[in-house]
Design a protein around this motif. Structure first.
Motif, PDB file in Angstrom:
ATOM      1  N   HIS A 260       0.825  -1.205   0.000  1.00  0.00           N
ATOM      2  CA  HIS A 260       0.000   0.000   0.000  1.00  0.00           C
ATOM      3  C   HIS A 260       0.862   1.260   0.000  1.00  0.00           C
ATOM      4  O   HIS A 260       0.571   2.238  -0.693  1.00  0.00           O
ATOM      5  N   ASP A 261       1.915   1.209   0.785  1.00  0.00           N
ATOM      6  CA  ASP A 261       2.775   2.396   0.924  1.00  0.00           C
ATOM      7  C   ASP A 261       3.395   2.798  -0.414  1.00  0.00           C
ATOM      8  O   ASP A 261       3.485   3.982  -0.735  1.00  0.00           O
TER       9      ASP A 261
ATOM     10  N   LEU B 161       0.866   4.643  -2.367  1.00  0.00           N
ATOM     11  CA  LEU B 161       0.646   5.992  -1.824  1.00  0.00           C
ATOM     12  C   LEU B 161       1.819   6.914  -2.153  1.00  0.00           C
ATOM     13  O   LEU B 161       1.629   8.093  -2.457  1.00  0.00           O
ATOM     14  N   ASP B 162       3.031   6.378  -2.073  1.00  0.00           N
ATOM     15  CA  ASP B 162       4.230   7.203  -2.292  1.00  0.00           C
ATOM     16  C   ASP B 162       4.627   7.279  -3.762  1.00  0.00           C
ATOM     17  O   ASP B 162       5.573   7.988  -4.105  1.00  0.00           O
TER      18      ASP B 162
ATOM     19  N   ARG C 209      11.535  -1.270  -4.376  1.00  0.00           N
ATOM     20  CA  ARG C 209      11.374  -1.776  -3.004  1.00  0.00           C
ATOM     21  C   ARG C 209      12.175  -3.061  -2.897  1.00  0.00           C
ATOM     22  O   ARG C 209      12.096  -3.910  -3.773  1.00  0.00           O
TER      23      ARG C 209
ATOM     24  N   LEU D  26      -3.388  -8.808   4.450  1.00  0.00           N
ATOM     25  CA  LEU D  26      -3.906  -8.365   5.751  1.00  0.00           C
ATOM     26  C   LEU D  26      -4.963  -9.362   6.246  1.00  0.00           C
ATOM     27  O   LEU D  26      -4.969  -9.757   7.419  1.00  0.00           O
TER      28      LEU D  26
ATOM     29  N   GLU E 109       0.100   6.462   9.349  1.00  0.00           N
ATOM     30  CA  GLU E 109       0.253   6.779   7.921  1.00  0.00           C
ATOM     31  C   GLU E 109      -0.697   7.930   7.533  1.00  0.00           C
ATOM     32  O   GLU E 109      -0.307   8.844   6.810  1.00  0.00           O
TER      33      GLU E 109
ATOM     34  N   LYS F  82       3.257   4.688  12.427  1.00  0.00           N
ATOM     35  CA  LYS F  82       3.409   3.939  11.172  1.00  0.00           C
ATOM     36  C   LYS F  82       4.431   2.797  11.261  1.00  0.00           C
ATOM     37  O   LYS F  82       4.334   1.838  10.505  1.00  0.00           O
ATOM     38  N   THR F  83       5.390   2.910  12.183  1.00  0.00           N
ATOM     39  CA  THR F  83       6.399   1.854  12.309  1.00  0.00           C
ATOM     40  C   THR F  83       6.428   1.239  13.702  1.00  0.00           C
ATOM     41  O   THR F  83       6.518   0.020  13.856  1.00  0.00           O
TER      42      THR F  83
ATOM     43  N   GLN G 170      12.719   3.686  12.572  1.00  0.00           N
ATOM     44  CA  GLN G 170      12.243   4.603  11.532  1.00  0.00           C
ATOM     45  C   GLN G 170      13.115   5.851  11.456  1.00  0.00           C
ATOM     46  O   GLN G 170      13.341   6.391  10.367  1.00  0.00           O
TER      47      GLN G 170
ATOM     48  N   LYS H 118      16.130   1.332  -2.216  1.00  0.00           N
ATOM     49  CA  LYS H 118      15.035   2.300  -2.348  1.00  0.00           C
ATOM     50  C   LYS H 118      15.610   3.594  -2.930  1.00  0.00           C
ATOM     51  O   LYS H 118      16.794   3.888  -2.713  1.00  0.00           O
TER      52      LYS H 118
ATOM     53  N   LYS I 262       7.962  14.371   2.823  1.00  0.00           N
ATOM     54  CA  LYS I 262       7.999  13.891   4.217  1.00  0.00           C
ATOM     55  C   LYS I 262       9.065  14.676   4.983  1.00  0.00           C
ATOM     56  O   LYS I 262      10.247  14.605   4.640  1.00  0.00           O
TER      57      LYS I 262
END
Ligand code: FPP
Ligand code: MG
Length: 321
Positions: A81-82, A85-86, A91, A114, A144, A168-169, A206, A222, A232
């Motif tokens: 999902h991230d 979104l980003d 990855r 999930l 998030e 988030k983490t 994080q 990344k 961010k």
């Protein structure tokens, strides 16, 4: 001498086997996309935390691997999902799943993982495990959402940044530790102590991750300085913005808010941040959370696992990728 890295590597093999079984049990249309991220060679830190926690409080046996895959499945769901979104391109050293399979399949693959994680948790028939897992997922999503609400802002505080990363983490690392302790039947005090350890480890993790954002893509897998492109406001960027003249800051603010940095800007800013050591200084901010996590371990059983939990703190503090 047994070190944290050798324990991590040893358990990675076993966790990967258990994850392969989970992947094989996924419905066929989801298998390729889920496997693309699930089997791309993550550190498996979360499963290790669950295994160590369960053993620290006296549980043993092969069923622990069934438990340990749960936080990794949730973690991979959040990554799928991230990256949507980003708009992330890579990855774990691979092209992002959404760029290969499409956005809708990537979101659905995350949803499916999930659900599979919840299903697995329910199979233990211990209600507290479900509470633990759902709380961790809820707080991860809230963290998030908090981050997204502040995307492109250069005016929020360091405290707000810490709240975001705790959500988030931190919550999933906390949940990973808590899951093992609940399964093992640890006392309430012990469950809280190991949960607090996990939360602080997660915040430190994080903070280090956000410092590593400025390292080479070849090392992290990344894109370098992705956080600048994604708006961010992390500690290295806070330090960089403080360093700029007011004119430079206004130009930066505008591009940060609108996400209009060019690739050249990105490379130049990343080089500046590294040259000025803002990434290294930001990394040092993790120490206070590492110290808090360390203190949580003092009251816990003096077993091998407690020692590994201590070493995990150094691993997070010093990690390079
Ligand atoms: C990585 O942060 C992202 C997270 C730690 C959490 C992502 C959470 C969601 C997308 C919430 C909803 C999803 C579920 C399944 C509950 P980052 O983007 O700063 O790090 P990166 O550089 O690794 O991408
Ligand atoms: Mg991201």
């Amino acid at each position: 001498m047994v070190t944290f890295v050798s324990v991590l590597k040893y358990e990675q093999l076993k966790v990967n086997k258990a994850l392969e079984q989970e992947l094989a049990a996924m419905p066929a249309p989801l298998r390729d996309i889920v496997g693309h991220v699930l089997m791309a060679g993550g550190k498996r830190l979360r499963p290790l935390l669950t295994l160590l926690s369960a053993r620290l409080f006296g549980a043993e046996g092969p069923q622990l691997y069934e438990l340990a895959v749960i936080p990794e499945m949730i973690h991979v769901a959040t990554l799928l999902h991230d990256d949507v979104l980003d708009g992330a391109e890579s990855r774990r050293g691979r092209k992002s799943a959404h760029l290969i399979y499409g956005t809708a399949p990537a979101i659905l693959a995350g949803d499916a993982l999930l659900a599979a994680a919840s299903h697995k948790t329910a199979s233990f028939n211990i209600p507290s495990l479900l509470t633990c897992v759902s709380e961790a997922v809820l707080m991860t999503a809230a963290g998030e959402a908090h981050e997204i609400a502040l995307q492109g802002s250069l005016s929020h505080s360091l405290k707000e940044y810490v709240d975001i990363v705790a959500g988030k983490t931190g919550w999933l690392l906390k949940g990973s530790c808590r899951l093992g302790a609940l399964y093992a039947g640890a006392s309430e005090e012990q469950v809280e102590a190991i949960s607090e350890y996990g939360l602080n480890l997660g915040i430190a993790f994080q903070i280090v991750d956000d410092a590593l954002d400025f390292a080479d893509e070849a090392v992290t897998g990344k894109p370098t300085a992705g956080d600048i492109m994604e708006g961010k406001y992390t500690p290295p960027i806070m330090k960089y913005v403080d360093f700029l003249s007011s004119g430079e800051r206004e130009v930066f603010r505008e591009k940060f808010r609108n996400g209009t940095f060019t690739d050249e800007d990105r490379v130049r800013i990343a080089a500046d941040i590294r040259r000025l050591c803002f990434d290294a200084e930001a990394r040092a901010m993790a120490d206070q959370y590492i110290d808090k996590a360390q203190a949580c371990l003092d009251a816990l059983p003096r077993r091998f696992e407690q020692k590994v939990f201590r070493e995990a703190l150094d691993f997070v503090r010093n990690r390079k990728s």
